[in-house]
Design an enzyme around this catalytic site. Structure first.
Site, short mmCIF file in Angstrom:
data_model
loop_
_atom_site.label_atom_id
_atom_site.label_comp_id
_atom_site.label_asym_id
_atom_site.label_seq_id
_atom_site.Cartn_x
_atom_site.Cartn_y
_atom_site.Cartn_z
N ASP A 135 -4.91 15.35 -6.33
CA ASP A 135 -4.11 14.15 -6.62
C ASP A 135 -3.44 14.27 -7.98
O ASP A 135 -3.91 15.00 -8.86
CB ASP A 135 -5.02 12.91 -6.66
N ARG A 185 2.53 17.32 -1.60
CA ARG A 185 2.64 15.89 -1.25
C ARG A 185 3.61 15.23 -2.23
O ARG A 185 3.43 15.32 -3.44
CB ARG A 185 1.27 15.21 -1.38
N HIS A 228 5.22 4.74 2.66
CA HIS A 228 5.23 3.77 3.76
C HIS A 228 6.62 3.19 3.92
O HIS A 228 6.85 2.33 4.75
CB HIS A 228 4.25 2.62 3.45
P1 FDA Z 1 7.01 1.19 -1.68
O1 FDA Z 1 6.07 0.83 -2.78
O2 FDA Z 1 8.47 0.96 -1.89
O3 FDA Z 1 6.52 0.47 -0.38
C1 FDA Z 1 7.23 0.52 0.86
C2 FDA Z 1 6.58 -0.45 1.84
O4 FDA Z 1 5.25 -0.03 2.13
C3 FDA Z 1 6.39 -1.86 1.31
O5 FDA Z 1 7.55 -2.64 1.51
C4 FDA Z 1 5.21 -2.35 2.14
O6 FDA Z 1 5.63 -2.70 3.42
C5 FDA Z 1 4.36 -1.13 2.24
N1 FDA Z 1 3.36 -1.05 1.15
C6 FDA Z 1 3.42 -0.22 0.07
N2 FDA Z 1 2.32 -0.39 -0.72
C7 FDA Z 1 1.58 -1.35 -0.12
C8 FDA Z 1 0.34 -1.95 -0.44
N3 FDA Z 1 -0.36 -1.60 -1.51
N4 FDA Z 1 -0.16 -2.91 0.39
C9 FDA Z 1 0.53 -3.25 1.50
N5 FDA Z 1 1.73 -2.70 1.86
C10 FDA Z 1 2.24 -1.78 1.07
N6 FDA Z 1 0.30 8.02 -6.24
C11 FDA Z 1 0.05 8.77 -7.35
O7 FDA Z 1 0.51 8.41 -8.45
N7 FDA Z 1 -0.72 9.90 -7.25
C12 FDA Z 1 -1.22 10.34 -6.07
O8 FDA Z 1 -1.89 11.38 -6.02
C13 FDA Z 1 -0.93 9.59 -4.90
N8 FDA Z 1 -1.39 9.96 -3.67
C14 FDA Z 1 -0.94 9.30 -2.55
C15 FDA Z 1 -1.30 9.75 -1.27
C16 FDA Z 1 -0.76 9.14 -0.15
C17 FDA Z 1 -1.12 9.67 1.19
C18 FDA Z 1 0.10 8.02 -0.29
C19 FDA Z 1 0.73 7.35 0.90
C20 FDA Z 1 0.40 7.52 -1.53
C21 FDA Z 1 -0.12 8.14 -2.67
N9 FDA Z 1 0.15 7.64 -3.92
C22 FDA Z 1 -0.15 8.40 -5.04
C23 FDA Z 1 0.72 6.27 -4.09
C24 FDA Z 1 2.23 6.28 -4.17
O9 FDA Z 1 2.63 6.86 -5.38
C25 FDA Z 1 2.80 4.84 -4.09
O10 FDA Z 1 2.32 4.09 -5.15
C26 FDA Z 1 2.51 4.13 -2.79
O11 FDA Z 1 2.52 4.99 -1.70
C27 FDA Z 1 3.54 3.03 -2.51
O12 FDA Z 1 4.82 3.60 -2.43
P2 FDA Z 1 5.68 3.69 -1.07
O13 FDA Z 1 6.29 5.04 -1.05
O14 FDA Z 1 4.87 3.33 0.09
O15 FDA Z 1 6.91 2.72 -1.30
#
Ligand code: FDA
Length: 309
Positions: A135, A185, A228
């Site tokens: 991570d 990732r 997501h």
């Molecule tokens: P965004 O935040 O724009 O969200 C898009 C949509 O997803 C939202 O509109 C909502 O519908 C849904 N959603 C997102 N977060 C939600 C929540 N908490 N609760 C409910 N719905 C939610 N970060 C990091 O700094 N180091 C790491 O090693 C990792 N590892 C990692 C692994 C995996 C498999 C994932 C999916 C994510 C990470 N992350 C991470 C976290 C990542 O950086 C980020 O903070 C989250 O994935 C939210 O960003 P989105 O890309 O989903 O977009």
């Protein structure tokens, strides 16, 4: 924007005391963290694998301050890997590791201890036929984490990297890591970062995510699209097609409990979808980052706290 104050507040020990009085069974915790024990993690993994998903399991812990604690976390990972193998799940599940949980922040010896600990976890994973992804944490650790990854990959080239699109440096890091055999990732980034190193505007972060995706999809490595966001998912799919990638030459990743229907929809359409599944007692930091990402969760969360008292 509530994200920044919430992430800052999460560093207060009074807030931590209050929040960690919530039981793991409380709905808001349980939505994101299926349990505290290895058995809980294995059972949750089994359910996801039965639904056609694959998994990356994170034994929760970060900011480890002494070697004993780091050793306890390594032991937990080794036990988890054994249990996955015993349950016949080693091909459906890998592990995700935070270097700060296994000693990176220890004064003076941190980089050496965390590298050696990560090697032990990588060896155990390989012995049962699975992999490890390292991570990425806050920007003060990026260089050290990439150095450790580079060392680990000398013996374990299958070890996955994580890059955060909100960091201004990341497009360059993607170019450096988009080589054959390299599992990367790409996520947006979850920490509270200063403007000097990171984009803080959501649109700029999204634009960076797309630029990074273009590099990874056009490269020779194995992109792991961790988001997501429906727009990013659509763009990733289009870029995969444009670069002649078939499903299986990249994967989608989402967090446990977030958009589960979308996880299953993509998997049913033939995509590889990996669910990041955290478990363990140290769920506080992880939960606070999830709440900060979605302030709409906050009302629900505050209600859980009040009803507990
Ligand atoms: P965004 O935040 O724009 O969200 C898009 C949509 O997803 C939202 O509109 C909502 O519908 C849904 N959603 C997102 N977060 C939600 C929540 N908490 N609760 C409910 N719905 C939610 N970060 C990091 O700094 N180091 C790491 O090693 C990792 N590892 C990692 C692994 C995996 C498999 C994932 C999916 C994510 C990470 N992350 C991470 C976290 C990542 O950086 C980020 O903070 C989250 O994935 C939210 O960003 P989105 O890309 O989903 O977009």
């Amino acid at each position: 924007m509530l994200r920044e104050p919430l992430l800052l507040l999460s560093r207060s020990s009074r807030v931590k005391d209050l929040v960690t009085r919530l039981p793991i069974s409380s709905t808001i915790v349980n939505r994101y963290v299926p349990g505290e024990t290895t058995a809980d993690a294995v059972a949750a993994t089994r359910a996801l694998v039965d639904d056609g998903l694959v998994v990356s399991i994170d034994h929760l812990g970060e900011d480890t301050r002494d070697e004993q604690q780091a050793e306890a976390i390594v032991t937990a990972y080794l036990e988890l890997i054994d249990q996955l193998a015993a349950a016949g799940l080693a091909h459906g599940a890998e592990v995700s590791v935070k270097l700060s949980a296994i000693g990176q922040a220890l004064p003076e010896v941190g980089p050496k201890v965390s590298l050696e600990n990560a090697r032990r976890i990588c060896r155990a994973a390989r012995n049962v036929g699975t992999t490890v992804t390292i991570d990425m944490e806050d920007h003060t650790t990026t260089d050290q984490t990439l150095t450790t990854l580079h060392e680990l990959r000398k013996d374990h080239p299958e070890t996955g990297a994580v890059l955060q699109a909100y960091l201004r440096r990341t497009e360059g890091d993607c170019r450096a890591l988009a080589h054959e055999g390299s599992r990367v990732r790409l996520c947006k980034g979850a920490y509270n970062e200063p403007d000097s190193v990171a984009w803080t505007d959501r649109l700029e972060v999204d634009k960076s995510y797309v630029r990074c995706l273009k590099v990874l999809m056009a490269g020779q490595g194995y992109p792991m699209v961790a988001t997501h966001d429906p727009r990013m998912i659509r763009i990733a799919t289009a870029l995969a097609t444009r670069n002649g990638r078939m499903p299986g030459s990249y994967e989608f990743q989402m967090l446990y409990g977030i958009r589960p229907d979308e996880q299953r929809r993509l998997a049913a359409g033939g995509e590889t979808v990996r669910v990041y599944l955290p478990y363990g007692r140290e769920w506080y930091g992880y939960l606070m980052r999830r709440l900060a990402e979605r302030p709409a969760n906050l009302t629900f969360f505050l209600r859980s706290l009040v009803s507990k008292r």
